[in-house]
Write a protein that holds these residues in place. Structure first.
Motif, PDB file in Angstrom:
ATOM      1  N   PRO A 195       3.601   7.568  -6.651  1.00  0.00           N
ATOM      2  CA  PRO A 195       3.676   6.123  -6.934  1.00  0.00           C
ATOM      3  C   PRO A 195       4.890   5.455  -6.306  1.00  0.00           C
ATOM      4  CG  PRO A 195       3.997   7.433  -8.953  1.00  0.00           C
ATOM      5  CD  PRO A 195       3.656   8.400  -7.867  1.00  0.00           C
ATOM      6  N   GLU A 196       5.873   6.245  -5.848  1.00  0.00           N
ATOM      7  CA  GLU A 196       7.061   5.633  -5.225  1.00  0.00           C
ATOM      8  C   GLU A 196       6.847   5.297  -3.752  1.00  0.00           C
ATOM      9  OE1 GLU A 196      10.575   7.870  -6.073  1.00  0.00           O
ATOM     10  OE2 GLU A 196      10.275   7.628  -8.238  1.00  0.00           O
ATOM     11  N   TRP A 197       5.761   5.822  -3.163  1.00  0.00           N
ATOM     12  CA  TRP A 197       5.505   5.524  -1.749  1.00  0.00           C
ATOM     13  C   TRP A 197       4.816   4.171  -1.610  1.00  0.00           C
ATOM     14  CZ3 TRP A 197       2.858  10.928  -1.008  1.00  0.00           C
ATOM     15  CH2 TRP A 197       3.852  11.923  -0.938  1.00  0.00           C
ATOM     16  N   ASN A 198       5.067   3.463  -0.486  1.00  0.00           N
ATOM     17  CA  ASN A 198       4.294   2.252  -0.210  1.00  0.00           C
ATOM     18  C   ASN A 198       3.691   2.282   1.193  1.00  0.00           C
ATOM     19  OD1 ASN A 198       6.478   1.828   1.361  1.00  0.00           O
ATOM     20  ND2 ASN A 198       7.316   0.114   0.159  1.00  0.00           N
ATOM     21  N   THR A 199       3.631   3.487   1.771  1.00  0.00           N
ATOM     22  CA  THR A 199       3.009   3.656   3.087  1.00  0.00           C
ATOM     23  C   THR A 199       2.025   4.827   3.014  1.00  0.00           C
ATOM     24  OG1 THR A 199       4.846   5.100   3.701  1.00  0.00           O
ATOM     25  CG2 THR A 199       4.965   2.809   4.457  1.00  0.00           C
ATOM     26  N   ALA A 200       1.195   4.919   4.063  1.00  0.00           N
ATOM     27  CA  ALA A 200       0.268   6.051   4.173  1.00  0.00           C
ATOM     28  C   ALA A 200       0.699   6.920   5.356  1.00  0.00           C
ATOM     29  CB  ALA A 200      -1.145   5.549   4.402  1.00  0.00           C
ATOM     30  N   THR A 201       0.591   8.232   5.175  1.00  0.00           N
ATOM     31  CA  THR A 201       0.947   9.169   6.254  1.00  0.00           C
ATOM     32  C   THR A 201      -0.245  10.066   6.524  1.00  0.00           C
ATOM     33  OG1 THR A 201       3.229   9.272   5.452  1.00  0.00           O
ATOM     34  CG2 THR A 201       2.532  11.038   6.929  1.00  0.00           C
ATOM     35  N   GLU A 257       2.309   4.460   8.109  1.00  0.00           N
ATOM     36  CA  GLU A 257       1.996   3.031   8.313  1.00  0.00           C
ATOM     37  C   GLU A 257       1.697   2.327   7.000  1.00  0.00           C
ATOM     38  OE1 GLU A 257      -1.518   2.654  10.736  1.00  0.00           O
ATOM     39  OE2 GLU A 257      -2.700   3.898   9.399  1.00  0.00           O
ATOM     40  N   ARG A 258       1.682   1.006   7.089  1.00  0.00           N
ATOM     41  CA  ARG A 258       1.288   0.176   5.948  1.00  0.00           C
ATOM     42  C   ARG A 258      -0.161   0.465   5.597  1.00  0.00           C
ATOM     43  NH1 ARG A 258       0.028  -4.576   7.080  1.00  0.00           N
ATOM     44  NH2 ARG A 258       0.682  -4.622   9.236  1.00  0.00           N
ATOM     45  N   ILE A 259      -0.511   0.290   4.352  1.00  0.00           N
ATOM     46  CA  ILE A 259      -1.907   0.479   3.948  1.00  0.00           C
ATOM     47  C   ILE A 259      -2.334  -0.678   3.055  1.00  0.00           C
ATOM     48  CG2 ILE A 259      -1.147   2.065   2.080  1.00  0.00           C
ATOM     49  CD1 ILE A 259      -3.919   3.484   2.486  1.00  0.00           C
ATOM     50  N   GLU A 260      -3.584  -1.141   3.285  1.00  0.00           N
ATOM     51  CA  GLU A 260      -4.142  -2.208   2.432  1.00  0.00           C
ATOM     52  C   GLU A 260      -5.475  -1.683   1.911  1.00  0.00           C
ATOM     53  OE1 GLU A 260      -6.516  -6.293   3.141  1.00  0.00           O
ATOM     54  OE2 GLU A 260      -4.780  -5.991   4.431  1.00  0.00           O
ATOM     55  N   VAL A 276      -5.599  24.833  11.588  1.00  0.00           N
ATOM     56  CA  VAL A 276      -5.361  23.384  11.613  1.00  0.00           C
ATOM     57  C   VAL A 276      -5.159  22.900  10.167  1.00  0.00           C
ATOM     58  CG1 VAL A 276      -6.229  21.091  12.249  1.00  0.00           C
ATOM     59  CG2 VAL A 276      -6.802  23.051  13.691  1.00  0.00           C
ATOM     60  N   ASN A 277      -4.058  22.206   9.947  1.00  0.00           N
ATOM     61  CA  ASN A 277      -3.767  21.614   8.642  1.00  0.00           C
ATOM     62  C   ASN A 277      -3.709  20.104   8.815  1.00  0.00           C
ATOM     63  OD1 ASN A 277      -3.015  24.012   6.889  1.00  0.00           O
ATOM     64  ND2 ASN A 277      -1.718  24.326   8.685  1.00  0.00           N
ATOM     65  N   VAL A 278      -4.381  19.377   7.930  1.00  0.00           N
ATOM     66  CA  VAL A 278      -4.274  17.917   7.941  1.00  0.00           C
ATOM     67  C   VAL A 278      -3.720  17.495   6.583  1.00  0.00           C
ATOM     68  CG1 VAL A 278      -5.449  15.730   8.286  1.00  0.00           C
ATOM     69  CG2 VAL A 278      -6.303  17.775   9.441  1.00  0.00           C
ATOM     70  N   ILE A 279      -2.605  16.790   6.642  1.00  0.00           N
ATOM     71  CA  ILE A 279      -1.935  16.386   5.395  1.00  0.00           C
ATOM     72  C   ILE A 279      -1.969  14.868   5.307  1.00  0.00           C
ATOM     73  CG2 ILE A 279       0.251  16.478   4.089  1.00  0.00           C
ATOM     74  CD1 ILE A 279       0.136  18.902   6.773  1.00  0.00           C
ATOM     75  N   MET A 280      -2.430  14.373   4.159  1.00  0.00           N
ATOM     76  CA  MET A 280      -2.495  12.924   3.961  1.00  0.00           C
ATOM     77  C   MET A 280      -1.633  12.583   2.747  1.00  0.00           C
ATOM     78  SD  MET A 280      -6.046  10.921   3.575  1.00  0.00           S
ATOM     79  CE  MET A 280      -6.548  10.481   5.198  1.00  0.00           C
ATOM     80  N   LYS A 281      -0.780  11.554   2.901  1.00  0.00           N
ATOM     81  CA  LYS A 281       0.075  11.126   1.787  1.00  0.00           C
ATOM     82  C   LYS A 281      -0.165   9.638   1.560  1.00  0.00           C
ATOM     83  CE  LYS A 281       3.809  14.342   2.875  1.00  0.00           C
ATOM     84  NZ  LYS A 281       5.226  14.457   3.246  1.00  0.00           N
ATOM     85  N   LYS A 282      -0.389   9.265   0.292  1.00  0.00           N
ATOM     86  CA  LYS A 282      -0.695   7.853   0.009  1.00  0.00           C
ATOM     87  C   LYS A 282      -0.150   7.464  -1.352  1.00  0.00           C
ATOM     88  CE  LYS A 282      -4.943   7.366   2.675  1.00  0.00           C
ATOM     89  NZ  LYS A 282      -6.360   7.113   2.734  1.00  0.00           N
ATOM     90  N   PRO A 283       0.075   6.160  -1.575  1.00  0.00           N
ATOM     91  CA  PRO A 283       0.329   5.704  -2.945  1.00  0.00           C
ATOM     92  C   PRO A 283      -0.965   5.892  -3.748  1.00  0.00           C
ATOM     93  CG  PRO A 283       0.898   4.000  -1.322  1.00  0.00           C
ATOM     94  CD  PRO A 283       0.121   5.042  -0.596  1.00  0.00           C
TER      95      PRO A 283
END
Ligand SMILES: NC(=O)c1ccc[n+]([C@@H]2O[C@H](COP(=O)([O-])OP(=O)(O)OC[C@H]3O[C@@H](n4cnc5c(N)ncnc54)[C@H](O)[C@@H]3O)[C@@H](O)[C@H]2O)c1
Length: 265
Positions: free
Chosen positions: A210-216, A234-237, A141-148
């Motif tokens: 830094p170029e992303w504005n969403t979370a994955t 999705e959007r992230i706050e 199982v791999n969980v990948i998280m991408k964020k600004p």
């Protein structure tokens, strides 16, 4: 038929806590009632009915909550989970706390001794049900998280998010070890790991750009004859994805709502 209203205590009145309170109060038929709100920042509780404000969490017992929901910080569970579970049920949404094996064991033992239950909501995780239902079959199982980077609290990892100028892998390794490094950011990794192969046998990757504005959040799991691939962008706050407050409310509702209607489980 009369049903007892479920009494809910809320710890943490930030992005998620406020929204959950609004949603519980928003449906008078859901059979749930908020009986206290606690936050270490008293200014956030100004304007609430004084009956609801619990200034000192040590007094939680006086409110006779059926379920206490932590929506604050993993530190709350370190300090309070077993004390609460000696008296009543407890949901922790800052799930990285569970990567501390001693705390996990203490929570399990307390629930056994006192007949209470601890809950981890699926929160921002997608595919938790699929991982959980077949937790014995997964080979990988791999969980990948991408964020600004500015949406990642890097303090515990000793990284300055402003110094990150290009796509950077902040972590790639066992899920257990990412939790203390980014305790406010990788709750979904902790939950997805706990549901599937466990924190030591799940690979976690945290990537920032830094170029992303969403979370994955993406899950890739393999078993003989099964390939599970699911992701949400999705959007992230702050540290919280747009879908999470409603997700947490939904989990509370699954446990605590005893109102009428047709309920999906
Ligand atoms: N399970 C998930 O999928 C998931 C997803 C997003 C966020 N989270 C976690 O949920 C928690 C809340 O997220 P948020 O976006 O609402 O955060 P937020 O920063 O907007 O709000 C947190 C609130 O908790 C309060 N708080 C912090 N420590 C406290 C303590 N020891 N006692 C009492 N109050 C305390 C703060 O004053 C703040 O008002 C965070 O820990 C976050 O990491 C979990």
């Amino acid at each position: 038929m009369t049903r007892k209203t479920t009494r809910i205590g809320l710890i943490g009145y930030g992005t998620i806590g406020k929204e959950v309170h609004k949603k519980i109060d928003g449906d008078p038929d859901n059979g749930m009632e908020v009986v206290f709100v606690n936050d270490m920042d008293a200014s956030l509780l100004e304007g609430l009915d004084s009956e609801l404000v619990l200034a000192d969490l040590a007094d939680f017992g006086s409110k006779n909550a059926d379920l206490v929901v932590e929506m604050a910080h993993p530190e709350v569970s370190r300090q309070w989970a077993t004390k609460i579970l000696e008296k009543t049920d407890y949901m922790l949404i800052s799930v990285t706390a569970i990567a501390d094996k001693d705390l996990e064991d203490a929570i399990k033992e307390t629930t056994k001794q006192h007949g209470t239950r601890a809950y981890l909501p699926h929160g921002g995780g997608v595919g938790v049900d699929a991982l959980l239902e077949n937790s014995d079959v997964w080979d990988e199982v791999n969980v990948i998280m991408k964020k600004p980077p500015h949406n990642v609290d890097c303090a515990a990892a000793g990284i300055d998010p402003n110094s990150i100028t290009e796509e950077t892998v902040l972590y790639d390794g066992p899920a257990r070890d990412i939790c203390p490094k980014f305790p406010r950011n990788v709750n979904t990794i902790a939950t997805l790991s706990y549901a599937g192969r466990g924190l030591d046998n799940t690979n976690a990757k945290l990537i920032v750009n830094p170029e992303w504005n969403t979370a994955t959040v993406a899950v890739e799991a393999k078993a003989p004859g099964v390939d599970l691939n699911i992701s949400r962008v999705e959007r992230i706050e702050g540290v919280t994805g747009a879908s999470t407050p409603a997700s947490i409310f939904n989990s509370i509702q699954m446990i605590a709502s005893n109102g009428p209607g047709i309920h999906i489980r």
